[in-house]
Design an enzyme around this catalytic site. Structure first.
Site, PDB file in Angstrom:
ATOM      1  N   HIS A 123       1.762   2.280  -7.131  1.00  0.00           N
ATOM      2  CA  HIS A 123       1.888   1.629  -5.819  1.00  0.00           C
ATOM      3  C   HIS A 123       3.383   1.434  -5.558  1.00  0.00           C
ATOM      4  O   HIS A 123       4.166   1.285  -6.504  1.00  0.00           O
ATOM      5  CB  HIS A 123       1.176   0.276  -5.918  1.00  0.00           C
ATOM      6  CG  HIS A 123       1.021  -0.481  -4.649  1.00  0.00           C
ATOM      7  ND1 HIS A 123       2.045  -1.202  -4.089  1.00  0.00           N
ATOM      8  CD2 HIS A 123      -0.058  -0.666  -3.836  1.00  0.00           C
ATOM      9  CE1 HIS A 123       1.599  -1.793  -2.990  1.00  0.00           C
ATOM     10  NE2 HIS A 123       0.333  -1.489  -2.813  1.00  0.00           N
ATOM     11  N   ASP A 200       1.013  -3.190 -14.219  1.00  0.00           N
ATOM     12  CA  ASP A 200       0.599  -3.647 -12.894  1.00  0.00           C
ATOM     13  C   ASP A 200      -0.925  -3.730 -12.922  1.00  0.00           C
ATOM     14  O   ASP A 200      -1.620  -2.714 -12.857  1.00  0.00           O
ATOM     15  CB  ASP A 200       1.102  -2.631 -11.851  1.00  0.00           C
ATOM     16  CG  ASP A 200       0.516  -2.885 -10.468  1.00  0.00           C
ATOM     17  OD1 ASP A 200      -0.347  -3.775 -10.335  1.00  0.00           O
ATOM     18  OD2 ASP A 200       0.933  -2.176  -9.532  1.00  0.00           O
ATOM     19  N   GLN A 203      -5.214  -3.932  -9.705  1.00  0.00           N
ATOM     20  CA  GLN A 203      -6.561  -3.383  -9.508  1.00  0.00           C
ATOM     21  C   GLN A 203      -7.440  -3.519 -10.739  1.00  0.00           C
ATOM     22  O   GLN A 203      -8.571  -3.012 -10.755  1.00  0.00           O
ATOM     23  CB  GLN A 203      -6.465  -1.899  -9.092  1.00  0.00           C
ATOM     24  CG  GLN A 203      -5.775  -1.674  -7.772  1.00  0.00           C
ATOM     25  CD  GLN A 203      -6.464  -2.393  -6.611  1.00  0.00           C
ATOM     26  OE1 GLN A 203      -7.636  -2.784  -6.695  1.00  0.00           O
ATOM     27  NE2 GLN A 203      -5.739  -2.595  -5.524  1.00  0.00           N
ATOM     28  N   LYS A 226      -6.954 -10.321  -4.504  1.00  0.00           N
ATOM     29  CA  LYS A 226      -7.852  -9.210  -4.858  1.00  0.00           C
ATOM     30  C   LYS A 226      -8.943  -9.685  -5.820  1.00  0.00           C
ATOM     31  O   LYS A 226      -9.782  -8.917  -6.252  1.00  0.00           O
ATOM     32  CB  LYS A 226      -7.044  -8.075  -5.490  1.00  0.00           C
ATOM     33  CG  LYS A 226      -6.039  -7.430  -4.527  1.00  0.00           C
ATOM     34  CD  LYS A 226      -5.327  -6.285  -5.176  1.00  0.00           C
ATOM     35  CE  LYS A 226      -4.072  -5.884  -4.432  1.00  0.00           C
ATOM     36  NZ  LYS A 226      -4.314  -5.159  -3.182  1.00  0.00           N
ATOM     37  N   CYS A 364       0.077   2.790   0.252  1.00  0.00           N
ATOM     38  CA  CYS A 364       1.316   2.378  -0.434  1.00  0.00           C
ATOM     39  C   CYS A 364       1.545   3.210  -1.691  1.00  0.00           C
ATOM     40  O   CYS A 364       2.003   2.690  -2.718  1.00  0.00           O
ATOM     41  CB  CYS A 364       1.295   0.891  -0.791  1.00  0.00           C
ATOM     42  SG  CYS A 364       1.186  -0.178   0.635  1.00  0.00           S
TER      43      CYS A 364
END
Ligand code: PLP
Length: 406
Positions: A123, A200, A203, A226, A364
């Protein structure tokens, strides 16, 4: 999860009852942000109505109660990610700020020519902060490629490490391809070369058991919004030994020990990295979102979403001209696709006209779009409250849209 259980869960989300274009809304943009259960919204309302006072500042009752609520959430997050200590749990504005913090603060030790390894599926939040650092210091960015299924080239990953490598930073799960990366193996390899790792987890955090002790990464970042939580807050996990060495990211109130015009000392962890009034209302309410996830069980959530994805993908493949991007053996419930030469926006608009909310565009991840040779995709992604009836509604809408676009 049986239908009754999912219907029970849906009752916590009044937004799922709304209509779009005169039809029952089918919300499939969960990768961008998931909806928020009533218990979180009610907690925000309760705090604004009965509890609000600034944290860590007063001896008065309200301030102490608010501070307790914020710090209880920190402890809950610590348990959720199995970190050693609450000193390693820093509240941020989100994943993006967490990565900027690490690139700026931890990155301040890097010199010209030092190398940072990223992957092509990142991202922009895990690309641009490193480019800003590159502009300041002259570091070099190395990029790991993917194969046709959207799986990282681990051989190339290993080959990129050399004596100049100072950091590896990659996503746990791709927000476009759904690929679940073998992060534990990647951390182990980086550590065997003495290289620290940032993951990261934007997700991954709503769908996976996170265990910082087992994963052993140096930094891990994610966003509350999220995870069925409030917007505007997130978490940076960092190993204490790094956080202690690192300079503050921002200066201001809350992050200091003693201030004179000549010299300032900093607060202990985690507050050294939390300058200014934190978003304490949303942090406190995030606690209810973690309860929501843990009561159902994150593994059960992931299994339900995965079943929906498999069901949908199998039927999508029957649509003429269907191109699905991302076919990794380990895949999260994200389906990125195009139909023939149709533009993703046209598909997205036709789906919206039928009540189906999906994301369109580059997500993104422009470098990944370039790698795939496409301008963008349509992306449908599932959360715990989605149903097989909604999957069917999406598939029917998609077939109609595909027929219209020829
Ligand atoms: N990283 C990944 C993989 C994401 O999917 C996202 C958001 O979509 C981000 C980072 C940025 O998250 P935020 O905008 O909450 O900071």
């Amino acid at each position: 999860m049986d239908k009754e259980e999912v219907m029970g869960i849906r009752r916590e989300f009044p937004i799922l009852e709304r209509t779009v274009a005169g039809r029952p809304m089918v919300y499939l943009d969960n990768t961008a942000t998931s909806q928020t259960p009533a218990r979180v919204v009610e907690e925000i309302k309760r705090i604004y109505t009965h509890e609000k006072a600034n944290v860590h500042r007063g001896v008065h009752t309200l301030s102490q109660e608010m501070t307790d609520l914020q710090e209880q959430t920190r402890e809950k997050v610590r348990r959720y990610i199995n970190a050693d200590s609450v000193e390693e749990v820093i509240f941020t504005r989100g994943t993006t700020e967490g990565i900027n913090l690490v690139a700026s603060s931890f990155g301040s030790r890097f010199k010209a020519g030092d190398e940072v390894i990223l992957t092509v599926m990142e991202h922009h939040a895990n690309i641009v902060p490193w480019q800003l650092l590159r502009d300041r210091t002259g570091i070099v960015i190395r990029v790991v490629d993917i194969d046709d299924r959207g799986v990282l080239d681990l051989k190339q990953y290993r080959s990129l490490f050399n004596e100049r490598t100072v950091m590896a930073s990659f996503c746990h799960v791709s927000n476009v391809l759904g690929t679940v990366n073998p992060v534990k193996e990647m951390v182990e390899f980086a550590h065997s070369k003495g290289v620290p790792v940032l993951i990261d987890g934007a997700q991954a955090s709503p769908h996976m058991i996170l265990d910082m002790k087992d994963l052993d990464c140096d930094f891990y970042v994610f966003s509350s919004h999220k995870m069925y939580g409030p917007t505007g807050i997130g978490v940076l996990y960092g190993k204490k030994r790094w956080l202690e060495e690192m300079p503050p990211y921002q200066g201001g109130g809350e992050m200091i020990g003693k201030v004179t015009f000549e010299h300032t000392t900093y607060a202990d962890l985690p507050f050294k990295f939390e300058a200014g009034t934190p978003d304490f209302v949303d942090i406190a309410a995030f606690s209810k979102a973690i309860d929501f996830i843990t009561e159902i069980g994150v593994e059960r959530i992931a299994r339900h979403e995965h079943d929906l994805m498999e069901y949908t993908q199998a039927r999508m493949r029957d649509i003429p001209g269907m191109r699905i991007f991302g076919d990794a053996p380990e895949k999260s419930a994200v389906i990125s696709f195009l139909v023939g030469d149709s533009h993703p926006y046209d598909l997205g608009l036709l789906l919206d006209k039928q009540g189906v909310e999906v994301r369109t565009g580059h997500h993104c991840a422009m470098p990944l779009m370039d790698r795939l040779g496409i301008p963008g995709t349509v992306r449908a992604s599932y959360a715990v409250y989605n149903t097989f009836e909604e999957a069917d509604a999406f598939l029917n809408a998609l077939m109609r849209a595909a027929a219209i676009l020829g």
